[in-house]
Design an enzyme around this catalytic site. Structure first.
Site, mmCIF file in Angstrom:
data_model
loop_
_atom_site.group_PDB
_atom_site.id
_atom_site.type_symbol
_atom_site.label_atom_id
_atom_site.label_comp_id
_atom_site.label_asym_id
_atom_site.label_seq_id
_atom_site.Cartn_x
_atom_site.Cartn_y
_atom_site.Cartn_z
ATOM 1 N N ARG A 84 4.726 -13.013 9.767
ATOM 2 C CA ARG A 84 5.388 -11.764 9.441
ATOM 3 C C ARG A 84 6.664 -11.647 10.255
ATOM 4 N NH1 ARG A 84 1.727 -8.039 9.229
ATOM 5 N NH2 ARG A 84 2.980 -6.196 9.532
ATOM 6 N N LYS A 143 3.666 0.997 10.050
ATOM 7 C CA LYS A 143 3.877 2.191 9.233
ATOM 8 C C LYS A 143 3.365 3.445 9.946
ATOM 9 C CE LYS A 143 2.671 0.101 5.166
ATOM 10 N NZ LYS A 143 2.211 0.086 3.778
ATOM 11 N N GLU A 193 0.880 -1.166 0.000
ATOM 12 C CA GLU A 193 0.000 0.000 0.000
ATOM 13 C C GLU A 193 0.922 1.221 0.000
ATOM 14 O OE1 GLU A 193 -3.499 1.912 2.821
ATOM 15 O OE2 GLU A 193 -2.820 -0.133 3.197
HETATM 16 P P1 ATP Z 1 0.874 -1.719 8.114
HETATM 17 O O1 ATP Z 1 0.046 -2.832 8.686
HETATM 18 O O2 ATP Z 1 1.923 -1.188 9.042
HETATM 19 O O3 ATP Z 1 0.100 -0.647 7.414
HETATM 20 P P2 ATP Z 1 1.151 -3.456 5.909
HETATM 21 O O4 ATP Z 1 1.664 -4.763 6.313
HETATM 22 O O5 ATP Z 1 -0.296 -3.352 5.699
HETATM 23 O O6 ATP Z 1 1.695 -2.398 6.949
HETATM 24 P P3 ATP Z 1 1.565 -3.254 3.109
HETATM 25 O O7 ATP Z 1 2.096 -2.134 2.316
HETATM 26 O O8 ATP Z 1 0.150 -3.624 2.920
HETATM 27 O O9 ATP Z 1 1.879 -2.921 4.624
HETATM 28 O O10 ATP Z 1 2.480 -4.528 2.926
HETATM 29 C C1 ATP Z 1 2.823 -5.032 1.667
HETATM 30 C C2 ATP Z 1 3.164 -6.478 1.788
HETATM 31 O O11 ATP Z 1 4.237 -6.657 2.717
HETATM 32 C C3 ATP Z 1 2.001 -7.279 2.317
HETATM 33 O O12 ATP Z 1 1.847 -8.403 1.468
HETATM 34 C C4 ATP Z 1 2.397 -7.684 3.702
HETATM 35 O O13 ATP Z 1 1.945 -8.955 3.990
HETATM 36 C C5 ATP Z 1 3.927 -7.639 3.640
HETATM 37 N N1 ATP Z 1 4.458 -7.292 4.946
HETATM 38 C C6 ATP Z 1 4.257 -6.159 5.633
HETATM 39 N N2 ATP Z 1 4.865 -6.186 6.823
HETATM 40 C C7 ATP Z 1 5.498 -7.376 6.900
HETATM 41 C C8 ATP Z 1 6.308 -8.022 7.881
HETATM 42 N N3 ATP Z 1 6.592 -7.433 9.044
HETATM 43 N N4 ATP Z 1 6.793 -9.246 7.603
HETATM 44 C C9 ATP Z 1 6.518 -9.840 6.426
HETATM 45 N N5 ATP Z 1 5.766 -9.298 5.470
HETATM 46 C C10 ATP Z 1 5.257 -8.086 5.686
HETATM 47 MG MG MG Z 2 -1.629 -3.847 4.242
#
Ligand code: ATP
Ligand code: MG
Length: 561
Positions: free
Chosen positions: A265, A275, A39
């Site tokens: 994760r 984020k 995102e």
């Molecule tokens: P937040 O929850 O902080 O907004 P997010 O995980 O929703 O972050 P995205 O931009 O949606 O952020 O993440 C993009 C991809 O990265 C998703 O497929 C998510 O599963 C993966 N991802 C995000 N954080 C992690 C993590 N800590 N470990 C592994 N994969 C991750």
């Molecule tokens: Mg997300």
């Protein structure tokens, strides 16, 4: 590729790779398509790196492809700045989406048409309950939900209302489109989830074209399907959403139904990865931007001196599993040490200089010593290090009253200046406050290169820089941004209260050996005995060098604190 020609991954297997291998072997798929769907509402962090390495790594090793898809369905938060940095970070990590860059917003029209189909099938309805009412009708884990009084609107009425939503006839929040599934389902995600909401906000790509936007669970599975994704890899918190993912694709009978696979994760100790929190750190100026070298962001790690290889190796080391755990920060730090130990040429630098005058060495003279760039890799060559009558050593390599076990310089004692001579402290010079400002030494001219002519043992060897030849630099020493393993966790009111007040130390008057003036932004060095360093990409200038310490030589945390 047919089933007998399956690409064998060079990398160790994990359960997801095993699924992929099986699917190729059984002929379920001819080739593999994965995706990384960020995102664009922040910069990528080390957790994203795990997902990138997994998705792009599988595509690479199984001769498939991995799409970069911007999951830009939420118009309020997304920014172009983030998209640019996401692309750069994925490339920096060493991965390539080729021509496969997509935007979920490009599918808005198709997603809308799918929603119309759901309505026509009697599987979606427009609800007039307020957000609060929807929440209270939803029930709890132990109690079933309650059906909305609007649940049985006719297909015709729903189609008209949904069209009206699209046409901007209704206020934000006054109507939503919900999937009609099961208000009594034990899985709350299936209790008629909202799939469209009204949000009269311009989107940075579609402008004012839309005032209704699809919800994540609805948009994501269909985006995967539209792109022909074979394996939709996501983190564990989406496990409970999988039935909804499958429901949408099943009822719409789309030709491509990707398999959602969840993995744990990455959680890392001594940092935060949400984020929202990272954005707060930036906005509240608790750090120096997204690329602050203490941040767990990829731009921060890059500026700190981490190499893409070290991050990829880290992601491999931690593996891919199904249960959540917290990885210790020292594993990440070890990964960069391991990589830089092999690739970083050695150099001498003095961070807290103490002047040493070698009285027996002729004034105005100098000579050069040949110093190996790497102790174990002759191919990295050598360089010349100039020596003269006055050199700098580290302040803590001298003790006026040496404690037990201190084998470096002290009054009357000898120490080896690496590559150069053995010197002996003859006296010290103090200022008005009694501070030592200079150490006076003699040298053993026969020890040129470092060994005593009579074979006497010299216990200590220290690094030094010739004063006449030294290059001045600012050096920034970093420590972990947080001083507790789980910032904001148990017994901590807020993650901000655990910020380590000593996470950055700026030393203005470091002295470097002259070869370091040739450093460029790609260079990495081991400053002997001090750690790994690189130029600061933001603040370093040819006439005013600024070095960042990427890591100390050893893990100082597990022993020190
Ligand atoms: P937040 O929850 O902080 O907004 P997010 O995980 O929703 O972050 P995205 O931009 O949606 O952020 O993440 C993009 C991809 O990265 C998703 O497929 C998510 O599963 C993966 N991802 C995000 N954080 C992690 C993590 N800590 N470990 C592994 N994969 C991750
Ligand atoms: Mg997300």
């Amino acid at each position: 590729m047919n089933s007998t020609e399956i690409a064998t991954p060079e990398k160790p297997n994990n359960f997801i790779r095993n699924i992929v291998t099986e699917d190729l072997k059984s002929g379920k798929h001819q080739s593999i398509v994965t995706r990384f769907p960020p995102e664009p509402n922040g910069y990528l962090h080390i957790g994203h790196a795990k997902s990138i390495c997994l998705n792009f790594g599988i595509a690479r090793d199984f001769a498939g492809r991995c799409h970069l898809r911007f999951d830009d369905t939420n118009p309020a938060k997304e920014e172009v700045e983030y998209e640019d940095s996401i692309r750069e970070s994925v490339k920096w990590l060493g991965f390539d989406w080729g021509t496969n860059m997509y935007y979920a917003s490009d599918y808005f029209e198709r997603l809308y048409q799918f929603a119309v189909r759901l309505i026509e099938m009697g599987l979606a309805y427009v609800d007039s309950l307020t957000a609060d009412e929807i929440r209270s009708y939803r029930g709890t884990l132990s109690e079933p939900g309650k059906e909305s009084p609007y649940r049985n609107r006719s297909v015709q009425e729903n189609l008209e209302l949904f069209q009206g939503m699209r046409d901007g006839k209704y206020e934000d929040g006054s109507l939503v489109l919900r999937a009609k599934i099961d208000m009594a389902s034990p899985n709350i995600n299936l209790r008629d989830p909202v799939i469209y909401r009204i949000k009269t906000v311009e989107h940075h790509r579609t402008g004012a074209k839309w005032c209704i936007y699809p919800m994540y669970d609805y948009a994501h599975c269909l985006s995967d399907s539209i792109e022909g994704i074979t394996h939709s890899i996501c983190t564990l918190e989406f496990e409970d959403h999988r039935p909804l993912y499958d429901w949408v694709l099943d009822v719409l009978k789309v030709p491509c139904h990707p398999q959602q696979i969840e993995f744990a994760r990455l959680n890392l100790s001594y940092t935060v990865m949400s984020k929202r929190k990272l954005l707060e750190l930036v906005q509240e100026k608790l750090v120096d931007g997204w690329d602050d070298p203490r941040m767990p962001t990829l731009v921060g790690l890059k500026r700190r001196g981490y190499t893409p290889e070290s991050i990829r190796n880290f992601c491999e080391t931690i593996g891919v599993g199904k249960s959540d755990s917290i990885i210790d920060m020292s594993i990440l730090e070890d990964a960069v040490r391991e990589d830089l130990n092999v690739r970083a040429p050695r150099a001498m630098a003095v961070i807290r200089p103490l002047k040493v005058v070698i009285e027996s060495y002729p004034e105005g003279e100098s000579e050069e010593f040949e110093a190996a760039n790497h102790p174990n890799d002759p191919a990295m060559g050598s360089r010349k290090v100039p020596f003269s009558r006055t050199v700098y050593i580290e302040r803590d390599d001298f003790q006026e009253e040496p404690v037990k076990g201190f084998f470096r310089l002290a009054p009357g004692r000898e120490v080896r200046l690496r590559y150069a001579y053995i010197v002996k402290c003859e006296s010290v010079v103090k200022d008005a406050n009694g501070e030592i400002v200079e150490v006076r030494c003699s040298h053993d001219p026969g020890s040129r290169g470092g060994n005593a002519p009579d074979g006497r043992k010299i216990k200590g060897t220290i690094h030094w820089v010739s004063a006449a030849h030294a290059v001045d630099a600012e050096v920034r020493l970093y420590d972990r941004l947080f001083s507790t393993p789980n910032p904001g966790g148990k017994n901590e009111p807020d993650y901000r209260t655990s910020i380590n007040p000593n996470s950055m130390e700026v030393v203005k008057d470091a002295k470097l050996e002259p070869s370091l003036s040739q450093a460029n932004l790609e260079s990495r060095f081991q400053f002997e005995r001090l750690g790994y360093f690189c130029l600061d990409s933001r603040d370093s200038k040819p006439e005013a060098l600024v070095f960042n310490r990427t890591a100390t030589l050893r893990d100082s945390w597990t022993v020190k604190k």
